[in-house]
Design an enzyme around this catalytic site. Structure first.
Site, short mmCIF file in Angstrom:
data_model
loop_
_atom_site.label_atom_id
_atom_site.label_comp_id
_atom_site.label_asym_id
_atom_site.label_seq_id
_atom_site.Cartn_x
_atom_site.Cartn_y
_atom_site.Cartn_z
N LYS A 186 -4.49 19.23 12.33
CA LYS A 186 -4.82 17.81 12.13
C LYS A 186 -6.07 17.39 12.89
O LYS A 186 -6.72 16.42 12.53
CB LYS A 186 -3.64 16.93 12.55
CG LYS A 186 -2.32 17.31 11.92
CD LYS A 186 -2.37 17.33 10.42
CE LYS A 186 -1.08 17.87 9.84
NZ LYS A 186 -1.10 17.97 8.40
N TYR A 215 12.81 21.29 4.24
CA TYR A 215 11.76 20.91 5.19
C TYR A 215 12.32 20.90 6.61
O TYR A 215 13.37 20.31 6.87
CB TYR A 215 11.18 19.53 4.84
CG TYR A 215 10.18 19.08 5.87
CD1 TYR A 215 8.88 19.57 5.86
CD2 TYR A 215 10.55 18.21 6.89
CE1 TYR A 215 7.97 19.20 6.84
CE2 TYR A 215 9.64 17.84 7.87
CZ TYR A 215 8.36 18.33 7.84
OH TYR A 215 7.46 17.98 8.82
N TYR A 263 6.37 25.05 10.06
CA TYR A 263 5.18 25.41 9.28
C TYR A 263 4.80 26.89 9.44
O TYR A 263 5.00 27.70 8.53
CB TYR A 263 3.98 24.53 9.69
CG TYR A 263 4.21 23.06 9.44
CD1 TYR A 263 4.02 22.51 8.18
CD2 TYR A 263 4.65 22.22 10.46
CE1 TYR A 263 4.25 21.16 7.94
CE2 TYR A 263 4.88 20.86 10.23
CZ TYR A 263 4.69 20.35 8.97
OH TYR A 263 4.92 19.03 8.72
C1 LIG Z 1 1.53 22.80 12.33
C2 LIG Z 1 1.23 22.39 10.95
N1 LIG Z 1 0.87 23.32 10.06
C3 LIG Z 1 0.61 23.01 8.78
C4 LIG Z 1 0.73 21.71 8.32
C5 LIG Z 1 0.46 21.45 6.88
O1 LIG Z 1 -0.90 21.15 6.71
P1 LIG Z 1 -1.34 20.13 5.58
O2 LIG Z 1 -0.61 18.85 5.86
O3 LIG Z 1 -2.79 20.01 5.72
O4 LIG Z 1 -0.93 20.71 4.28
C6 LIG Z 1 1.12 20.70 9.20
C7 LIG Z 1 1.29 19.33 8.70
O5 LIG Z 1 1.90 18.50 9.25
C8 LIG Z 1 1.37 21.05 10.54
O6 LIG Z 1 1.74 20.11 11.43
#
Ligand SMILES: Cc1ncc(COP(=O)(O)O)c(C=O)c1O
Length: 336
Positions: A49, A262, A288
């Site tokens: 982010k 999720y 993630y």
């Molecule tokens: C640690 C982490 N990886 C990946 C993502 C996903 O990335 P994006 O929201 O750009 O698809 C997020 C989103 O919150 C995240 O916090």
């Protein structure tokens, strides 16, 4: 593509390293796996982010905002980093948490602890499935009634402004690839709000190389996620005035590694987290990057990549959240 004329704040004064994962590559018997350490980006706790917020916060400042408003799940990395950017800029920050498969706990650890430590001004909690866009509009109106000016940062920074951060990241990767004399054959990344994935695809499309990007979904089904990513790319093409449209086929997502849902890790997610910790000393998270690594390992095992290719895994961060998942991570049989 030159992003110079778009307003940008700088939150990382260096390129994040690209490192070989030698032990993992050996254990899997090839391909050569490399990691781009975006977990080491600037702002508190790092993560993807930060790149998006450089453009989003610059936009907010241009609009004269005094407060950032954003939303995410209760252990949101995006919320923590938006707050961190607000602190750095001397702005206030209000957060909207959606209880997505996890209840809000005011004494929670991980990102929630950091949110309190960094002095979040206000937290609002809503149940899963709430229309968060309307809720954030209400929060913005509330601020206006107090004589303040809010700026809504899109969920996950997942719009064309935020995605410019990952167009920039492509420039960085290509520069590093030249310096290292390594040609990457494939990039594997998380695909959530879609900002990271879309920025990478658009940036590569506008470059002289053709590196396929595979997005590993963390929440949505394949088709829905691909449409989401493609929608951001189309806006990005307009914003950046790209001559050439990005083909829909350039957006490729897999939904086989989401697990139970999720923020609910599968056994493979936890095994991937343990493997990277024990063989590479690198921390992944259960929401993630653990899922993305489980995906990469799954793809290697099914022969998706050629044996001698160079694969780049994008570490998008999320490390602070692991402290809230301690028992989930340790309760599964520990490898080795
Ligand atoms: C640690 C982490 N990886 C990946 C993502 C996903 O990335 P994006 O929201 O750009 O698809 C997020 C989103 O919150 C995240 O916090």
């Amino acid at each position: 593509m030159n992003l110079q004329h778009f307003p940008r704040r700088i939150y990382t004064e260096y390129n994040t390293p690209i490192q070989p994962l030698r032990h993992l590559s050996k254990i899997l018997g090839g391909p050569n796996i490399y990691i781009k350490r975006d977990d080491l980006l600037g702002l508190t706790g790092g993560g993807n982010k930060t790149r998006k917020l450089e453009f989003l916060v610059a936009h907010a400042l241009e609009q004269g905002a005094d407060t950032l408003i954003t939303t995410g799940a209760v252990q949101s990395n995006h919320c923590r980093l938006t707050l961190a950017a607000a602190v750095k800029e001397g702005l206030k920050c209000r957060l909207l948490f959606e209880e997505r498969n996890r209840k809000y706990d005011p004494n929670g650890n991980g990102n929630l602890f950091l949110d309190r430590l960094m002095g979040v001004e206000k937290i609002k909690v809503v149940p899963d499935g709430t229309d968060v866009v309307s809720e954030m509009d209400i929060m913005k109106q509330e601020l206006e009634s107090e004589g303040r000016k809010g700026y809504i940062v899109a969920e996950g920074g997942g719009n064309d402004i935020g995605a410019m951060g990952y167009v920039n990241c492509v420039h960085e990767i290509l520069e590093q690839s030249q310096e290292m004399e390594i040609q990457f054959d494939h990039i594997v990344t998380a695909s959530g709000s879609g900002g990271t994935h879309s920025g990478l695809v658009a940036g590569i499309h506008d470059s002289t190389v053709n590196i396929p990007v595979t997005g590993i979904n963390v929440r949505r089904g394949k088709f829905q996620q691909e449409q989401k990513v493609y929608g951001i790319i189309r806006n990005l093409v307009d914003r950046l005035d790209l001559h050439d449209d990005v083909p829909r086929e350039a957006v490729h997502c897999l939904d086989d590694y989401i697990g139970p849902g999720y923020a609910l890790p599968s056994e493979d997610t936890i095994a991937a987290i343990q493997l990277l910790a024990q063989k590479e000393g690198i921390l992944l998270d259960p929401v993630y990057t653990g899922k993305v690594m489980a995906g990469l390992i799954g793809l290697v095992k099914e022969g998706y990549f050629s044996h001698d290719s160079n694969i780049l895994f994008l570490h998008t961060g999320g490390t602070p959240a692991i402290y809230e998942f301690k028992s989930t991570i340790l309760n599964q049989h520990i490898l080795g």
